[in-house]
Design a protein around this motif. Sequence first.
Motif, PDB file in Angstrom:
ATOM      1  N   ARG A  21      30.041 -21.331-100.178  1.00  0.00           N
ATOM      2  CA  ARG A  21      30.068 -23.573-101.214  1.00  0.00           C
ATOM      3  C   ARG A  21      31.433 -23.086-101.410  1.00  0.00           C
ATOM      4  O   ARG A  21      32.360 -22.669-102.175  1.00  0.00           O
ATOM      5  CB  ARG A  21      29.352 -22.899-102.422  1.00  0.00           C
ATOM      6  CG  ARG A  21      28.567 -22.565-101.916  1.00  0.00           C
ATOM      7  CD  ARG A  21      27.258 -22.572-103.574  1.00  0.00           C
ATOM      8  NE  ARG A  21      25.678 -22.085-102.332  1.00  0.00           N
ATOM      9  CZ  ARG A  21      24.878 -22.873-102.857  1.00  0.00           C
ATOM     10  NH1 ARG A  21      24.748 -24.454-103.274  1.00  0.00           N
ATOM     11  NH2 ARG A  21      23.605 -23.473-102.803  1.00  0.00           N
ATOM     12  N   HIS A  46      27.515 -22.677 -92.294  1.00  0.00           N
ATOM     13  CA  HIS A  46      26.999 -21.575 -93.671  1.00  0.00           C
ATOM     14  C   HIS A  46      27.041 -21.633 -94.757  1.00  0.00           C
ATOM     15  O   HIS A  46      27.730 -21.812 -96.123  1.00  0.00           O
ATOM     16  CB  HIS A  46      28.586 -20.280 -93.196  1.00  0.00           C
ATOM     17  CG  HIS A  46      27.859 -19.812 -92.381  1.00  0.00           C
ATOM     18  ND1 HIS A  46      27.291 -18.507 -92.096  1.00  0.00           N
ATOM     19  CD2 HIS A  46      28.384 -19.896 -91.262  1.00  0.00           C
ATOM     20  CE1 HIS A  46      26.919 -17.919 -90.576  1.00  0.00           C
ATOM     21  NE2 HIS A  46      28.089 -19.164 -89.904  1.00  0.00           N
ATOM     22  N   THR A  47      26.115 -21.721 -95.769  1.00  0.00           N
ATOM     23  CA  THR A  47      25.023 -22.194 -97.073  1.00  0.00           C
ATOM     24  C   THR A  47      25.821 -20.511 -97.838  1.00  0.00           C
ATOM     25  O   THR A  47      25.568 -21.317 -99.258  1.00  0.00           O
ATOM     26  CB  THR A  47      23.789 -22.343 -96.790  1.00  0.00           C
ATOM     27  OG1 THR A  47      22.732 -21.251 -96.825  1.00  0.00           O
ATOM     28  CG2 THR A  47      23.014 -24.140 -96.116  1.00  0.00           C
ATOM     29  N   ARG A  48      26.014 -19.967 -97.728  1.00  0.00           N
ATOM     30  CA  ARG A  48      26.590 -19.099 -98.579  1.00  0.00           C
ATOM     31  C   ARG A  48      27.541 -18.900 -99.026  1.00  0.00           C
ATOM     32  O   ARG A  48      28.542 -18.941-100.096  1.00  0.00           O
ATOM     33  CB  ARG A  48      26.263 -17.393 -98.207  1.00  0.00           C
ATOM     34  CG  ARG A  48      25.029 -17.210 -98.299  1.00  0.00           C
ATOM     35  CD  ARG A  48      25.272 -16.016 -97.215  1.00  0.00           C
ATOM     36  NE  ARG A  48      25.669 -14.840 -98.254  1.00  0.00           N
ATOM     37  CZ  ARG A  48      25.927 -13.841 -97.955  1.00  0.00           C
ATOM     38  NH1 ARG A  48      25.853 -12.984 -96.400  1.00  0.00           N
ATOM     39  NH2 ARG A  48      26.837 -12.428 -98.281  1.00  0.00           N
TER      40      ARG A  48
END
Length: 141
Positions: free
Chosen positions: A44, A40-42
């Motif tokens: 971080r 999941h790139t959201r």
Amino acid sequence: MDTVSLPPSPATVLCTLDLRTETHPPRHARSALRDVLRRHTRVRLSPEQMEAAVLVVSELVTNACRHTPGPVELRVLWRASHLVVQVEDRSPAIPAVTPCEGRGDCGGYGLLLVEELTDNWTVETGPCGKTVEVTLRRELG
């Protein structure tokens, strides 16, 4: 100036994992969490935050498997820029930090770690058991 109350931020469910059929639920939960957070790139997280999240999940799932009967479920959510982890089990018993004199070589430190590595943790009970929810710290150290 008028104050406007906004509804709570909705959560994005990143993962729901039924651990009842797993041979080693904590290991499976750790592995699944790492995979979900990488995908999941959201989300971080620093490497330190990632390892803190994995440790917290491991502790909560281990406690649920060790101290409660029946199935255990893990949910990982992203809510208002925070990683939220929920572990649900079938026991109504509220977990508590073990006093110093009750800790030993084989346990009693898990919830201390959870307290140290999270912004907060709560327990919600219901007719079928409880859910322990933690919000992971944005900054460690």
